[in-house]
Design a protein around this motif. Structure first.
Motif, PDB file in Angstrom:
ATOM      1  N   LEU A  32       2.957  -0.317  -8.294  1.00 57.06           N
ATOM      2  CA  LEU A  32       2.567  -1.514  -7.602  1.00 57.06           C
ATOM      3  C   LEU A  32       2.590  -1.461  -6.235  1.00 57.06           C
ATOM      4  O   LEU A  32       1.734  -2.098  -5.451  1.00 57.06           O
ATOM      5  CB  LEU A  32       3.338  -2.604  -7.841  1.00 57.06           C
ATOM      6  CG  LEU A  32       3.404  -2.961  -9.670  1.00 57.06           C
ATOM      7  CD1 LEU A  32       4.761  -4.174  -9.780  1.00 57.06           C
ATOM      8  CD2 LEU A  32       2.196  -3.734  -9.753  1.00 57.06           C
ATOM      9  N   VAL A  33       3.480  -0.537  -5.737  1.00 57.32           N
ATOM     10  CA  VAL A  33       3.811  -0.658  -4.046  1.00 57.32           C
ATOM     11  C   VAL A  33       2.381   0.562  -3.542  1.00 57.32           C
ATOM     12  O   VAL A  33       1.873   0.174  -2.499  1.00 57.32           O
ATOM     13  CB  VAL A  33       5.086   0.485  -4.002  1.00 57.32           C
ATOM     14  CG1 VAL A  33       5.184   0.725  -2.211  1.00 57.32           C
ATOM     15  CG2 VAL A  33       6.210  -0.703  -4.134  1.00 57.32           C
ATOM     16  N   THR A  34       2.211   1.440  -4.318  1.00 54.42           N
ATOM     17  CA  THR A  34       1.058   2.244  -3.847  1.00 54.42           C
ATOM     18  C   THR A  34      -0.341   1.634  -4.048  1.00 54.42           C
ATOM     19  O   THR A  34      -1.329   1.836  -3.297  1.00 54.42           O
ATOM     20  CB  THR A  34       1.039   3.655  -4.375  1.00 54.42           C
ATOM     21  OG1 THR A  34       0.972   3.350  -5.986  1.00 54.42           O
ATOM     22  CG2 THR A  34       2.316   4.282  -4.102  1.00 54.42           C
ATOM     23  N   VAL A  35      -0.390   0.873  -4.801  1.00 56.33           N
ATOM     24  CA  VAL A  35      -1.844   0.106  -5.131  1.00 56.33           C
ATOM     25  C   VAL A  35      -2.122  -1.186  -4.146  1.00 56.33           C
ATOM     26  O   VAL A  35      -3.129  -1.557  -3.913  1.00 56.33           O
ATOM     27  CB  VAL A  35      -1.857  -0.347  -6.509  1.00 56.33           C
ATOM     28  CG1 VAL A  35      -3.241  -1.116  -6.814  1.00 56.33           C
ATOM     29  CG2 VAL A  35      -2.032   0.834  -7.652  1.00 56.33           C
ATOM     30  N   ALA A  36      -0.780  -1.472  -3.882  1.00 58.98           N
ATOM     31  CA  ALA A  36      -1.034  -2.922  -2.709  1.00 58.98           C
ATOM     32  C   ALA A  36      -1.702  -2.571  -1.614  1.00 58.98           C
ATOM     33  O   ALA A  36      -2.434  -3.534  -1.392  1.00 58.98           O
ATOM     34  CB  ALA A  36       0.454  -3.113  -2.290  1.00 58.98           C
ATOM     35  N   PRO A  37      -1.683  -1.455  -0.696  1.00 54.14           N
ATOM     36  CA  PRO A  37      -2.348  -1.356   0.206  1.00 54.14           C
ATOM     37  C   PRO A  37      -3.813  -1.207   0.086  1.00 54.14           C
ATOM     38  O   PRO A  37      -4.744  -1.748   1.106  1.00 54.14           O
ATOM     39  CB  PRO A  37      -2.143  -0.054   0.859  1.00 54.14           C
ATOM     40  CG  PRO A  37      -0.565   0.361   0.465  1.00 54.14           C
ATOM     41  CD  PRO A  37      -0.582  -0.455  -1.189  1.00 54.14           C
ATOM     42  N   PHE A  39      -5.532  -3.253  -1.803  1.00 54.48           N
ATOM     43  CA  PHE A  39      -6.029  -4.913  -1.988  1.00 54.48           C
ATOM     44  C   PHE A  39      -5.655  -5.566  -0.592  1.00 54.48           C
ATOM     45  O   PHE A  39      -6.377  -6.446  -0.507  1.00 54.48           O
ATOM     46  CB  PHE A  39      -5.192  -5.536  -3.123  1.00 54.48           C
ATOM     47  CG  PHE A  39      -5.504  -5.130  -4.485  1.00 54.48           C
ATOM     48  CD1 PHE A  39      -6.708  -5.179  -5.008  1.00 54.48           C
ATOM     49  CD2 PHE A  39      -4.520  -4.367  -5.431  1.00 54.48           C
ATOM     50  CE1 PHE A  39      -6.992  -4.828  -6.172  1.00 54.48           C
ATOM     51  CE2 PHE A  39      -4.909  -3.831  -6.706  1.00 54.48           C
ATOM     52  CZ  PHE A  39      -6.374  -4.189  -6.777  1.00 54.48           C
ATOM     53  N   LEU A  40      -4.659  -5.063  -0.042  1.00 50.89           N
ATOM     54  CA  LEU A  40      -4.504  -5.538   1.439  1.00 50.89           C
ATOM     55  C   LEU A  40      -5.262  -5.203   2.486  1.00 50.89           C
ATOM     56  O   LEU A  40      -5.081  -5.497   3.740  1.00 50.89           O
ATOM     57  CB  LEU A  40      -2.827  -5.432   1.692  1.00 50.89           C
ATOM     58  CG  LEU A  40      -1.914  -5.977   0.757  1.00 50.89           C
ATOM     59  CD1 LEU A  40      -0.658  -5.582   0.898  1.00 50.89           C
ATOM     60  CD2 LEU A  40      -2.218  -7.545   0.623  1.00 50.89           C
ATOM     61  N   GLY A  41      -6.080  -3.993   2.267  1.00 48.58           N
ATOM     62  CA  GLY A  41      -6.939  -3.537   3.351  1.00 48.58           C
ATOM     63  C   GLY A  41      -6.117  -2.383   4.251  1.00 48.58           C
ATOM     64  O   GLY A  41      -6.904  -2.295   5.479  1.00 48.58           O
ATOM     65  N   SER A  42      -4.777  -2.072   4.016  1.00 46.60           N
ATOM     66  CA  SER A  42      -4.057  -1.319   5.141  1.00 46.60           C
ATOM     67  C   SER A  42      -4.271   0.084   4.889  1.00 46.60           C
ATOM     68  O   SER A  42      -5.075   0.595   3.682  1.00 46.60           O
ATOM     69  CB  SER A  42      -2.671  -1.739   5.196  1.00 46.60           C
ATOM     70  OG  SER A  42      -2.115  -1.591   3.734  1.00 46.60           O
ATOM     71  N   ASP A  43      -3.690   1.013   5.494  1.00 43.75           N
ATOM     72  CA  ASP A  43      -3.691   2.314   5.278  1.00 43.75           C
ATOM     73  C   ASP A  43      -3.087   2.850   4.008  1.00 43.75           C
ATOM     74  O   ASP A  43      -1.779   2.250   3.656  1.00 43.75           O
ATOM     75  CB  ASP A  43      -3.140   3.265   6.378  1.00 43.75           C
ATOM     76  CG  ASP A  43      -3.898   3.170   7.934  1.00 43.75           C
ATOM     77  OD1 ASP A  43      -5.313   2.667   7.832  1.00 43.75           O
ATOM     78  OD2 ASP A  43      -3.337   3.041   8.863  1.00 43.75           O
ATOM     79  N   PRO A  44      -3.730   3.671   3.105  1.00 36.82           N
ATOM     80  CA  PRO A  44      -3.034   4.148   2.058  1.00 36.82           C
ATOM     81  C   PRO A  44      -1.627   5.005   2.185  1.00 36.82           C
ATOM     82  O   PRO A  44      -1.528   5.562   3.271  1.00 36.82           O
ATOM     83  CB  PRO A  44      -4.156   5.028   1.127  1.00 36.82           C
ATOM     84  CG  PRO A  44      -5.091   5.190   2.273  1.00 36.82           C
ATOM     85  CD  PRO A  44      -4.988   4.141   3.260  1.00 36.82           C
ATOM     86  N   PHE A  45      -0.928   5.008   1.266  1.00 34.28           N
ATOM     87  CA  PHE A  45       0.418   5.702   1.391  1.00 34.28           C
ATOM     88  C   PHE A  45       0.100   7.337   1.078  1.00 34.28           C
ATOM     89  O   PHE A  45      -1.092   7.658   0.744  1.00 34.28           O
ATOM     90  CB  PHE A  45       1.289   5.180   0.257  1.00 34.28           C
ATOM     91  CG  PHE A  45       1.937   4.137   0.403  1.00 34.28           C
ATOM     92  CD1 PHE A  45       3.081   3.995   1.531  1.00 34.28           C
ATOM     93  CD2 PHE A  45       1.683   3.094  -0.050  1.00 34.28           C
ATOM     94  CE1 PHE A  45       3.519   2.778   1.847  1.00 34.28           C
ATOM     95  CE2 PHE A  45       2.406   1.901   0.018  1.00 34.28           C
ATOM     96  CZ  PHE A  45       3.271   1.511   0.990  1.00 34.28           C
ATOM     97  N   PRO A  46       0.999   8.282   1.695  1.00 31.81           N
ATOM     98  CA  PRO A  46       0.592   9.693   1.751  1.00 31.81           C
ATOM     99  C   PRO A  46       0.772  10.000  -0.233  1.00 31.81           C
ATOM    100  O   PRO A  46       1.219   9.350  -0.695  1.00 31.81           O
ATOM    101  CB  PRO A  46       1.703  10.384   2.338  1.00 31.81           C
ATOM    102  CG  PRO A  46       2.961   9.187   2.382  1.00 31.81           C
ATOM    103  CD  PRO A  46       2.155   7.909   2.233  1.00 31.81           C
ATOM    104  N   PRO A  47       0.158  11.178  -0.298  1.00 30.62           N
ATOM    105  CA  PRO A  47       0.021  11.488  -1.618  1.00 30.62           C
ATOM    106  C   PRO A  47       1.271  11.655  -2.405  1.00 30.62           C
ATOM    107  O   PRO A  47       1.351  11.548  -3.719  1.00 30.62           O
ATOM    108  CB  PRO A  47      -0.798  12.916  -1.551  1.00 30.62           C
ATOM    109  CG  PRO A  47      -1.357  12.894  -0.340  1.00 30.62           C
ATOM    110  CD  PRO A  47      -0.611  11.987   0.780  1.00 30.62           C
TER     111      PRO A  47
END
Length: 82
Positions: A32-37, A39-47
């Motif tokens: 849920l935390v890694t998919v949230a960006p 939908f929010l349009g922010s930078d994705p998390f690192p791999p």
């Protein structure tokens, strides 16, 4: 039959099922935390964050191993009593 059942007794695979559920939950939260960006349009998390999501599958496998262990012990007990 009531005298043969044990209330609140932990079976042979119950610990694995509990650990598997916790690991699965951690993986689900990470998903849920890694998919949230996205939908929010922010930078994705690192791999590495996406690698933590794999804990969902690992938790499922651990819990399944616990269930299979419990089944195997019950079958052995049933065979020895028969």
């Amino acid at each position: 039959m009531r005298d043969k059942t044990q209330a609140n007794s932990a079976g042979p695979g119950d610990g694995l099922v509990r650990v598997g559920a916790i690991v699965f939950f951690v993986g689900a939260v990470a998903t849920l935390v890694t998919v949230a960006p996205l939908f929010l349009g922010s930078d994705p998390f690192p791999p590495i964050a996406y690698a933590v999501c794999m804990l969902m599958g690992v938790g499922f496998l651990i819990a399944a191993a616990g269930v299979l262990r419990g089944v195997a012990v019950q079958r052995r007990q049933a065979k020895s009593q028969a």
